[in-house]
Scaffold this active site. Structure first.
Site, PDB file in Angstrom:
ATOM      1  N   ASP A  93       0.821  -1.209   0.000  1.00 59.49           N
ATOM      2  CA  ASP A  93       0.000   0.000   0.000  1.00 59.49           C
ATOM      3  C   ASP A  93       0.858   1.263   0.000  1.00 59.49           C
ATOM      4  O   ASP A  93       1.457   1.607   1.015  1.00 59.49           O
ATOM      5  CB  ASP A  93      -0.906  -0.039   1.239  1.00 59.49           C
ATOM      6  N   ASP A 276      -1.887   5.810  -5.284  1.00 57.98           N
ATOM      7  CA  ASP A 276      -2.110   4.887  -4.167  1.00 57.98           C
ATOM      8  C   ASP A 276      -2.470   3.489  -4.647  1.00 57.98           C
ATOM      9  O   ASP A 276      -3.580   3.244  -5.117  1.00 57.98           O
ATOM     10  CB  ASP A 276      -3.220   5.444  -3.273  1.00 57.98           C
TER      11      ASP A 276
END
Length: 387
Positions: A93, A276
C-alpha cells in the site's frame, strides 16, 4: 577479457531488480456480496476515503486509517516474518507506511480466520513496550510493535519493526482476502514513528537504488508485480515521464486538469493527487465525481455501486488526466469495471479539502494503465504506458 567480464558482472549485480509477484483475488466487497452480507456491512461500516488521508486535518488521532477503504482492494503479495519464516498475504500500500499483521496475541474472531504471527515460534523476534493503534469505523486495531526478520521476495531484512495486532473488532476482516498491510509511503505518516519496510531496505543496503516500481496487470490473476531497487523496462512502453512529489508524506503530486473531449470537467486550476496502490478505484471530490458519473451514464444500485450499461462502453470517451504537462488518457475499458454480468464505474466520490486544496486519489484503475515508479532518491513519481 576476464576483467571486462568481472566488471560486467559487478555492474549487473548493482542494478538487480527484486521482484515480488502480486496475485489478483476477489475483493472484500465481492466476498461480502457472495455471502449476502454487504448491505448489513455498509449499514455500520461506511467506506470513506477521506479518513485515510491527512488524518491530522480530519481527525484528532494521528494514527487514524479507515480500513473499510480496503473494501475493493484486489492485488496482494506474500511476505514472511520470523525464523523460521511465517507467511502472510498483505496489501502493498503506497497510501500508508506501517507494516502490521494479525498475531497470536489477538483473540478477535477476524484474527482466528487469518494467519497469525506467533512470536514464540520465532527465534529472532524482539519485543518492545511500544504500542500501535489504527482507528477504523466503530473500533480500532490495537497491537504492539516488535522487531524481526521480514522477507519480501528475496530481500531479507533482519531488523524490521512491525505491528502485531491484539484486537481487530467488527466484521471488516472476517472475510478479507488479506492478512495485513505493508505500507510504502513516506516515514512522516507512519503511526508510532515505526520505520517503513522500504526505508529499512535502503538504510540496510538491501536494494541498489532508492526506488520501487509497480505493474498491475489487467488480465487474469497473475502477472502483476512490485519491484524493489530498480525498474524493468519490459513492463512499459515509450519513456517514463517524471513528476515531482509535491509533499513528502503520501506519494502526492500536482495534477494540471481532467478533461473529456477537450472540455475541462474537474481540476480546472490544478489540484493535488495521491498515487495509491492500496485504493482500487479512482477517487475525487464528490461534486466532480458526480459530474463524471452523469457524463458516462452511471447510476447507483441498491448496494450503492455505480452501475453502467455494458453495451455503452464502446461509445464512451477517454477521460484525460494531464500531469506535469503530459496527458494520460483513461479509456472506458479502463474506468469501467466488469463484474460478472454487471459493469461498474471505476470512480468514487470523497470530500477532503486539505491545506493543499482538493485531493484526488489515483488508485488501481489508473495504475493498471500506467506503470508507476516511486523514486525516493529524487522525490518523484515516474509514469509510462503499461506494456
Amino acid at each position: 577479457m576476464k576483467w571486462l567480464l568481472l566488471l560486467g558482472l559487478l555492474a549487473l549485480s548493482e542494478c538487480i531488480v527484486h521482484k515480488v509477484p502480486l496475485v489478483r483475488k476477489k475483493s472484500l466487497r465481492k466476498n461480502l456480496i457472495e455471502k449476502g452480507l454487504l448491505q448489513d456491512y455498509l449499514k455500520t461500516h461506511t467506506p470513506n476515503l477521506a479518513t485515510k488521508y491527512f488524518p491530522k486535518e480530519t481527525f484528532a488521532s494521528v494514527s487514524t486509517e479507515s480500513l473499510e477503504n480496503y473494501l475493493d482492494a484486489e492485488y496482494f503479495g506474500t511476505i514472511s516474518i520470523g525464523t523460521p519464516p511465517q507467511e502472510f498475504t498483505v496489501i502493498f500500500d503506497t497510501g500508508s507506511s506501517n507494516l502490521w499483521v494479525p498475531s497470536t496475541y489477538c483473540s478477535s474472531l477476524a484474527c482466528f480466520l487469518h494467519k497469525r504471527f506467533n512470536p514464540d515460534d520465532s527465534s529472532t523476534f524482539q519485543a518492545t513496550s511500544e504500542t500501535l493503534s489504527i482507528t477504523y469505523g466503530t473500533g480500532s486495531m490495537t497491537g504492539i510493535l516488535g522487531y524481526d526478520t521480514v522477507k519480501v521476495g528475496n530481500i531479507e531484512d533482519t531488523n524490521q519493526i512491525f505491528g502485531l495486532s491484539k484486537t481487530e473488532p467488527g466484521i471488516t476482516f472476517l472475510v478479507a482476502p488479506f492478512d495485513g498491510i505493508l505500507g510504502l509511503a513516506y516515514p512522516s505518516i507512519s503511526a508510532s514513528d515505526a520505520t517503513p519496510v522500504f526505508d529499512n531496505m535502503w538504510n540496510e543496503g538491501l536494494v541498489s537504488e532508492d526506488l520501487f516500481s509497480v505493474y498491475l496487470s489487467s488480465n487474469g490473476e497473475k502477472g502483476s508485480m512490485v519491484m524493489f531497487g530498480g525498474i524493468d523496462s519490459s513492463y512499459y512502453t515509450g519513456s517514463l515521464n517524471w513528476v515531482p512529489v509535491s509533499h513528502e508524506g503520501y506519494w502526492q503530486i500536482t495534477m494540471d486538469s481532467i478533461t473529456i473531449n477537450g472540455e475541462t470537467i474537474a481540476c480546472a486550476d490544478s489540484c493535488q493527487a495521491v498515487v495509491d496502490t492500496g485504493t482500487s478505484l479512482l477517487a475525487g471530490p464528490t461534486s466532480a465525481i458526480s459530474k463524471i458519473q452523469s457524463y458516462i451514464g452511471a447510476s447507483k444500485n441498491l448496494l450503492g455501486e455505480n452501475i453502467i450499461s455494458c453495451s455503452a462502453i464502446d461509445s464512451l470517451p477517454d477521460i484525460v488526466f494531464t500531469i506535469n504537462n503530459v496527458q494520460y488518457p483513461l479509456p472506458a475499458s479502463a474506468y469501467i469495471l466488469k463484474e460478472d454480468d454487471d459493469c461498474l464505474s471505476g470512480f468514487d466520490g470523497m470530500n477532503l479539502d486539505t491545506s493543499y486544496g482538493e485531493l484526488w486519489i489515483l488508485g488501481d484503475v489508473f495504475i493498471r494503465q500506467y506503470f508507476t515508479v516511486f523514486d525516493r532518491a529524487n522525490n518523484q513519481v515516474g509514469l509510462a504506458a503499461a506494456a
